[in-house]
Design a protein around this motif. Structure first.
Motif, short mmCIF file in Angstrom:
data_model
loop_
_atom_site.label_atom_id
_atom_site.label_comp_id
_atom_site.label_asym_id
_atom_site.label_seq_id
_atom_site.Cartn_x
_atom_site.Cartn_y
_atom_site.Cartn_z
N GLU A 97 0.82 -1.21 0.00
CA GLU A 97 0.00 0.00 0.00
C GLU A 97 0.85 1.26 0.00
OE1 GLU A 97 -2.74 -0.16 3.22
OE2 GLU A 97 -3.80 -1.93 2.44
N LYS A 98 2.09 1.13 0.46
CA LYS A 98 3.01 2.27 0.42
C LYS A 98 4.44 1.78 0.28
CE LYS A 98 3.24 2.70 5.48
NZ LYS A 98 3.04 3.62 6.63
N PRO A 99 5.34 2.62 -0.25
CA PRO A 99 6.74 2.21 -0.43
C PRO A 99 7.41 1.89 0.91
CG PRO A 99 6.25 4.17 -1.73
CD PRO A 99 5.08 3.95 -0.83
N ASN A 155 3.56 1.93 -5.70
CA ASN A 155 3.85 1.84 -4.27
C ASN A 155 4.66 0.61 -3.89
OD1 ASN A 155 2.68 4.22 -3.31
ND2 ASN A 155 0.62 3.31 -3.26
N HIS A 156 4.74 -0.36 -4.79
CA HIS A 156 5.56 -1.55 -4.47
C HIS A 156 7.01 -1.22 -4.82
CE1 HIS A 156 5.21 -5.91 -3.42
NE2 HIS A 156 6.49 -5.83 -3.77
N ASN A 216 4.74 6.14 -9.81
CA ASN A 216 3.57 6.06 -8.92
C ASN A 216 3.28 4.65 -8.41
OD1 ASN A 216 3.04 8.83 -9.22
ND2 ASN A 216 1.95 8.47 -11.15
#
Length: 941
Positions: free
Chosen positions: A251-253, A443-444, A441
């Motif tokens: 869901e986020k880096p 997130n992974h 863009n």
């Protein structure tokens, strides 16, 4: 054969070949590629999904070929390798599969190897003694671990590049099989049990989980299917292992910090960003699309992402791990900086992302994309070299085959290239949209910082020591005795005679004949090349001092980054990328047959006929008008060399050790060490950018002298007249000068026994001795002796008994050296003593002599791709290696007798007492051994 069902047969587009799929009731599949290629190939493939980093599949890969029901020798693999004309023989562990490939141009040879490999994969003995030798065992006095795979993987968790490579990829796949090291982590390997090892074979080597890939014109498919049927008779089909599904997306880096070991005072830092894209390695289109993206962004220092990172001044260089990986189901993209200062870590992290954002906003230049696609089109036309063509085709289609998908597009890259070009024409923004969506863009995304820490190695060593102490018990002591008894008992003659083998009369006594001719001072080789022209050029620098040649090594790098005076520096390089398939510069040294030393700046260019004139026009401008003293370009070139050394010092440690050991043998070898060995890196590390720029300006003028140039063209006959005229025009533009007279050189390396510390717990040892003259009777005997020892007595003593990953004895009579080298070796002093003992005591047998001759003649039979034939032919001209000398070499090899080899053995045994030695490796082992090597310090960069 009747047991196998024909599933499909398809024509491969743009190839004179077809692909046929067979399936057995057990679930075992066979793919046969019927292609007109004399180098036949086969490969067994099994899906192997790691559930930990205990290295069980790596150990199985080593031990499957260590004895089977029909061939119960300790090491049939080494017997095959020394009694065969194979052109490729290996076993390989990947993150999700294990392969057993082999190739040979001789049908009988490939058939023999197939019998041995088939019995190995279906009926391996998997002896506990072999597990202890090749995998892992506990030693009681003092408590420690040993084993070939264990020692091979010891540096992997410590060396900086290994840590960067493994964590930047594996950590993108948490809670999946890809998060584990299929090769193994030493601390986890130490916990693997023999019972777990056996259970893994039973689960993953079942026929329903495997397949066989066949390729070439000398394959009797019916015969192979009959052999397989005999092994698969009565085997019940099991439910196939589940296929890997797409990774659950973040869901986020995320960010992560890891540590590697370091040389004293090194303190190296790498910051790398890994992004898991939505593209799949099972799709030929996706792989080709990603290849174009990577080439457009990072293909050369003139590409936008590469140049932005270089010009940021945040690090020494771009990380060598930057690019893409084909080893996983989904395709990762990586880009990073190495040599980052500690105070610049946060800035480096943000800059990498901002550079990607900037490129996405501006968009990729149309010419960059065109150049990247053209280079893929060029590659699809080229007849490749290196690994066998069959293996290359398997690697393209392996993942699709495992998933039951159509492999035809995988085997015909021209089809996917055309689709990528078509997609770009339909949507000119397709690449920019991908960069925005998947790289900016997404997130992974993992931002990894790897920091060198001089405490890392000692901490790991202490942990392993503690584990070994805790694991010593009656069972491990009994295992030690079992292992010692196993290695002390030689294979029986009956077992040795079971191995199918070639006889010398089975082998055509010929070499690779290369017919060159000289036309108007240009060396020309006419052959089928797929329409590609291979332009090879040697700029003679034999009149330059070793100090000057060190600067020319910088110049060779700078020619890839510096621009033309008065122009934006990327313009010339973008133009050359559009016009050529590749263009490389490098320094080369070697000994001529008259004993003089040659030094050359080499240029290798691949180009199509229609682009030859324009490409040579641009090359001339680069060689005569390059802004060679530009401070930023010099800095970039210097940093590139330093980074190369840091990244390769462990991976190529055996080569560095061999170069250091041989440097005291001759002026030519001494120059090689001064210009390309550790001594070169040490000199370059002390050099300032300003001093280099000052020297380079004057040295660059030599490149403008016509008398230094020797050119070799490899091309189709129909292209020769036009191309020769274009090359003559190219040469006429340089100023006239005399042909170079080589200077007399001396041996600059006085120390003959050297030790360099590396921050790893294993060592890389090399012994160097003078060889006899190329083409002589004595040299032939040394070659035969070398082949006998490398795969025989030395291999058994240094690898099987002492745990080193490998050992080889190489005769380079053109340079006048014999080198015996070991790698991933837990020993130093013991190894040197073992080598001397083996050479003094091993028994010379007629059968071993014939096997050695077979392996040497077999090397001469390997088919050469046009690119390989081009450079081999050119080097024969450069160094005076005549057809008569090569014919004498072959004749003398065949004529070598046991008495000739005995004489060589006695001579080498005597030379060993005063031989040159060099070790790169464990400081602790060196100090504990008290061996008489002169300690030196590696460069601190």
């Amino acid at each position: 054969m009747d047991d196998f069902k024909l599933i499909s047969k398809q024509v491969i587009p743009n190839m004179d070949a077809s692909a046929t799929l067979f399936r057995h009731p057990s679930g075992f599949e066979v793919y046969y590629i019927d292609a007109k290629d004399e180098e036949a190939f086969f490969c067994y493939q099994f899906k192997t999904y790691p559930s930990s980093s205990n290295g069980v599949f790596h150990i199985l890969e080593h031990t499957i070929l260590s004895g089977s029901e029909k061939y119960p020798l300790r090491d049939p693999f080494s017997v095959v390798s020394r009694s065969s004309c194979n052109t490729y023989l290996n076993a390989l562990t990947f993150p999700d599969k294990t392969l057993y490939p082999a190739a040979s141009p001789l049908k009988k040879d490939l058939d023999n190897i197939f019998l041995i490999y088939s019995d190995a994969v279906f009926r391996p003995l998997l002896r506990k003694e072999t597990f202890l030798a090749e995998g892992i065992r506990v030693k009681s006095n003092p408590p420690s671990f040993d084993g070939v795979v264990f020692n091979e993987m010891l540096p992997d968790s410590l060396s900086h590049e290994s840590v960067v490579s493994s964590h930047s990829l594996r950590d993108l796949f948490p809670n999946t099989m890809y998060s584990f090291s299929s090769g193994g982590d030493a601390k986890c390997i130490a916990t693997l049990t023999y019972e777990e090892y056996l259970a893994s074979y039973d689960k993953y080597y079942h026929p329903s989980n495997g397949g066989l890939f066949l390729y070439g014109q000398n394959i009797d498919v019916d015969e192979k299917l009959e052999i397989l049927s005999s092994y698969l008779k009565g085997v019940e089909k099991r439910e196939k292992l589940p296929l890997y599904e797409k990774t659950i997306r973040w869901e986020k880096p995320r960010e992560e910090i890891c540590y590697s070991s370091s040389a004293e005072g090194d303190g190296r830092i790498t910051v790398i960003v890994s992004i898991l894209t939505a593209l799949l390695n099972t799709s030929a289109f996706d792989r080709m699309f990603m290849s174009v993206i990577v080439d457009a962004l990072l293909g050369s220092p003139s590409c936008p992402l590469y140049s932005a990172l270089l010009e940021s001044n945040l690090a020494d260089d771009i990380s060598s791990q930057s690019g893409m990986s084909g080893d996983f189901f989904e395709i990762p993209f990586l880009v990073g900086l190495t040599g980052v200062k500690s105070e610049k870590i946060e800035e480096a992290k943000s800059f990498i992302i901002s550079a990607l954002k900037s490129i996405a906003q501006k968009g990729l230049d149309k010419d960059l994309i065109e150049a990247a696609i053209r280079r893929q089109e060029f590659a699809s036309r080229e007849i490749p070299g290196g690994i066998p063509n069959g293996f290359r085709m398997l690697l393209r289609c392996s993942r699709s085959w495992v998933r039951g998908e159509n492999i035809i597009e995988d085997l015909a890259p021209s089809v996917s290239i055309a689709k990528v070009r078509s997609a770009w024409q339909e949507n000119p923004n397709i690449f920019n949209e991908f960069i925005e969506r998947e790289l900016v863009n997404n997130n992974h995304r993992l931002t990894l910082t790897v920091i060198s820490d001089d405490k890392k190695a000692s901490e790991d060593e202490k942990l392993l020591e503690k584990m070994a102490i805790e694991m010593v018990n009656e069972k491990t002591i009994a295992d030690e005795k079992l292992f010692e008894a196993f290695i002390s008992k030689p294979d029986s003659e009956d077992d040795k005679n079971k191995i199918p083998r070639l006889m010398l009369q089975d082998v055509p006594i010929k070499g690779n004949t290369i017919a060159d001719e000289i036309i108007d001072s240009i060396i020309v080789q006419k052959q089928l090349t797929g329409g590609i022209i291979y332009f090879d050029c040697a700029i003679d620098l034999s009149d330059k001092s070793s100090e000057d040649l060190t600067y020319y090594s910088i110049l060779s790098r700078e020619l890839t980054v510096a621009g033309i005076v008065g122009e934006e520096k990327s313009l010339i390089h973008r133009s050359l990328r559009l016009l050529t398939g590749s263009l490389n510069f490098y320094l080369e040294t070697g000994k001529n047959q008259d004993g003089s030393t040659r030094a050359s700046l080499m240029i290798r260019m691949k180009v199509l006929k229609e682009n030859l004139k324009s490409a040579l026009t641009e090359l001339f401008r680069l060689l005569t008008m390059c802004d060679i003293s530009n401070i930023e370009s010099v800095k970039s070139a210097l940093n590139d060399i330093k980074t190369d050394f840091q990244e390769n010092i462990t991976y190529a440690a055996t080569s560095f050790a061999a170069s250091a050991a041989a440097a005291s043998l001759s002026p030519s070898l001494s120059l090689g060490e001064d210009v390309m060995g550790i001594k070169a890196w040490q000199a370059l590390s002390q050099m300032t950018v300003e001093s280099a720029a000052k020297e380079l300006g004057g040295l660059f003028e030599s490149l403008k002298e016509r008398g230094r140039y020797l050119i070799h063209l490899t091309l189709e006959s129909s292209d020769s007249e036009y191309s020769i005229n274009i090359v003559k025009e190219f040469l006429s533009k340089f100023k006239e000068s005399n042909i170079v007279t080589p200077i007399d050189r001396e041996i600059t390396e006085k120390d003959s026994c050297i030790f360099y510390p590396l921050p790893v717990p294993v060592s890389y040892n090399a012994i160097a001795l003078p060889s006899s003259i190329y083409g002589s009777k004595e040299e032939a005997a040394e070659e035969v002796l070398s082949a006998m020892l490398s795969a025989g007595a030395l291999w058994d003593a240094v690898r099987t008994c002492s745990g080193a990953y490998g050992v080889e004895m190489i005769v380079d009579s053109l340079e006048g050296s014999i080198v015996i080298a070991t790698y991933n070796d837990p020993n130093i002093k013991k190894t040197y003593e073992t080598i001397e003992s083996v050479i003094n005591t091993f028994e010379i047998k007629e059968k071993d002599i014939e096997n050695a001759k077979l392996s040497i003649i077999g090397r001469l039979l390997k088919p050469l791709a046009p690119s390989d034939r081009a450079i081999v032919g050119f080097r024969r001209h450069l160094y005076g290696i005549t057809p008569e000398l090569r014919a004498a070499f072959r004749s003398n090899i065949l004529a070598s007798s046991s008495s000739d080899i005995e004489e060589s053995r006695n001579k080498i045994a005597l030379q060993l007492r005063s031989s040159s030695k060099a070790t790169l490796g464990s400081k602790e082992t060196f100090e504990a051994d008290g061996i008489a090597l002169q300690p030196r310090v590696l460069i601190k960069v």
